[in-house]
Design a protein around this motif. Structure first.
Motif, mmCIF file in Angstrom:
data_model
loop_
_atom_site.group_PDB
_atom_site.id
_atom_site.type_symbol
_atom_site.label_atom_id
_atom_site.label_comp_id
_atom_site.label_asym_id
_atom_site.label_seq_id
_atom_site.Cartn_x
_atom_site.Cartn_y
_atom_site.Cartn_z
ATOM 1 N N PHE A 35 0.839 -1.201 0.000
ATOM 2 C CA PHE A 35 0.000 0.000 0.000
ATOM 3 C C PHE A 35 0.875 1.251 0.000
ATOM 4 O O PHE A 35 2.086 1.184 0.230
ATOM 5 N N SER A 36 0.247 2.389 -0.262
ATOM 6 C CA SER A 36 0.908 3.695 -0.223
ATOM 7 C C SER A 36 0.099 4.637 0.656
ATOM 8 O O SER A 36 -1.118 4.492 0.789
ATOM 9 N N LEU A 37 0.790 5.615 1.234
ATOM 10 C CA LEU A 37 0.130 6.570 2.122
ATOM 11 C C LEU A 37 0.799 7.926 1.975
ATOM 12 O O LEU A 37 2.017 8.050 2.107
ATOM 13 N N HIS A 46 -2.212 11.996 5.736
ATOM 14 C CA HIS A 46 -3.329 11.071 5.613
ATOM 15 C C HIS A 46 -3.199 9.965 6.651
ATOM 16 O O HIS A 46 -2.118 9.704 7.186
ATOM 17 N N CYS A 47 -4.328 9.322 6.915
ATOM 18 C CA CYS A 47 -4.369 8.215 7.874
ATOM 19 C C CYS A 47 -5.034 7.014 7.220
ATOM 20 O O CYS A 47 -6.103 7.139 6.616
ATOM 21 N N VAL A 48 -4.385 5.851 7.342
ATOM 22 C CA VAL A 48 -5.009 4.606 6.927
ATOM 23 C C VAL A 48 -5.354 3.823 8.192
ATOM 24 O O VAL A 48 -4.527 3.676 9.090
ATOM 25 N N ALA A 49 -6.587 3.367 8.280
ATOM 26 C CA ALA A 49 -7.042 2.570 9.413
ATOM 27 C C ALA A 49 -7.046 1.101 9.007
ATOM 28 O O ALA A 49 -7.657 0.730 7.995
ATOM 29 N N ASP A 56 -8.564 8.448 6.548
ATOM 30 C CA ASP A 56 -8.943 8.818 5.180
ATOM 31 C C ASP A 56 -9.121 7.563 4.312
ATOM 32 O O ASP A 56 -9.802 7.605 3.295
ATOM 33 N N HIS A 57 -8.461 6.484 4.720
ATOM 34 C CA HIS A 57 -8.492 5.237 3.963
ATOM 35 C C HIS A 57 -8.684 4.081 4.944
ATOM 36 O O HIS A 57 -8.289 4.173 6.120
ATOM 37 N N TYR A 58 -9.244 2.986 4.453
ATOM 38 C CA TYR A 58 -9.504 1.811 5.284
ATOM 39 C C TYR A 58 -8.916 0.583 4.608
ATOM 40 O O TYR A 58 -8.928 0.452 3.377
ATOM 41 N N TRP A 59 -8.412 -0.315 5.452
ATOM 42 C CA TRP A 59 -7.841 -1.551 4.941
ATOM 43 C C TRP A 59 -8.235 -2.676 5.881
ATOM 44 O O TRP A 59 -7.837 -2.686 7.047
ATOM 45 N N ASN A 60 -9.015 -3.605 5.400
ATOM 46 C CA ASN A 60 -9.409 -4.767 6.182
ATOM 47 C C ASN A 60 -8.474 -5.931 5.892
ATOM 48 O O ASN A 60 -8.287 -6.314 4.744
ATOM 49 N N LEU A 61 -7.889 -6.485 6.949
ATOM 50 C CA LEU A 61 -6.990 -7.627 6.797
ATOM 51 C C LEU A 61 -7.769 -8.924 6.966
ATOM 52 O O LEU A 61 -8.773 -8.974 7.657
#
Length: 204
Positions: free
Chosen positions: A22-24, A28-31, A199-204
């Motif tokens: 991924f990139s960030l 910004h915040c990725v959850a 700002d972004h979401y990522w489900n593992l």
């Protein structure tokens, strides 16, 4: 820009491991959300340098950092365990995040006190970590991390155990860090934290 490319890791004895990609962007915040054991903390440990990947790369502003020692990475981390030095008082614990030799400027000393005031710990600077509740210890760890002023902030369940007022104060501080251009990677089961910060979401 922060880039994780095909970062692979497997613990000894595991049949399956993890791969992250991924990139960030700054500010910004990725959850990251997932069940226990899904690899959230593993990812943060890899970025922080506490684990070494089997393959893949980690870049910050085009420079590879996956081979750097943890203290040389542009990263600061708040884990669930708080990671405070038990033999040092609260103010000293925070001060070590600013300078390992505690050679603090008057402005840094002022920032420590202001951080404690904002988190409801104004009178706790001389207390020892063992005298604090779990929520108070977490607030100290967060103040220390924020005041380090690194461009990437890793957060593993950072607001767990805090009351409503403390959560609101620390969320405000984290939003300020985003406005300054700090990139946040947040691992949290708290849906409100994710909604307010990410700002972004990522489900593992």
């Amino acid at each position: 820009m922060f880039d994780v490319k095909h970062l692979c890791f497997r613990y000894p004895g595991q049949t399956d491991g993890w791969e992250y990609h991924f990139s960030l962007a700054p500010g910004h915040c990725v959850a990251i959300h997932g069940a226990s054991g899904s690899g959230k903390t593993t990812l943060l440990n890899l970025i922080a340098g506490f684990l070494q990947p089997d393959s893949g790369t980690i870049h910050w502003e085009g420079k590879a950092i996956e081979q750097l020692e943890p203290w040389n990475r542009p990263v600061t981390t708040v884990f669930q365990e708080h990671n405070l030095f038990e033999h040092l008082d609260v103010a000293t614990n925070i001060g070590l995040g600013l300078h390992p030799g505690l050679k603090l400027t008057p402005e840094q000393t002022k920032e420590i006190q202001q951080g404690l005031e904002r988190t409801g710990l104004a009178a706790f600077g001389t207390r020892m970590p063992g005298d604090l509740s779990g929520g108070q210890r977490q607030r100290v760890a967060l103040v220390r991390a924020i005041l380090r002023r690194q461009p990437l902030l890793l957060l593993d369940e950072p607001l767990t155990g805090l009351d409503t007022e403390a959560k609101a104060s620390l969320r405000s501080m984290l939003l300020e860090e985003k406005s300054r251009g700090v990139a946040l990677i947040l691992a949290s089961h708290d849906e409100d934290d994710r909604k307010l910060l990410a700002d972004h979401y990522w489900n593992l």
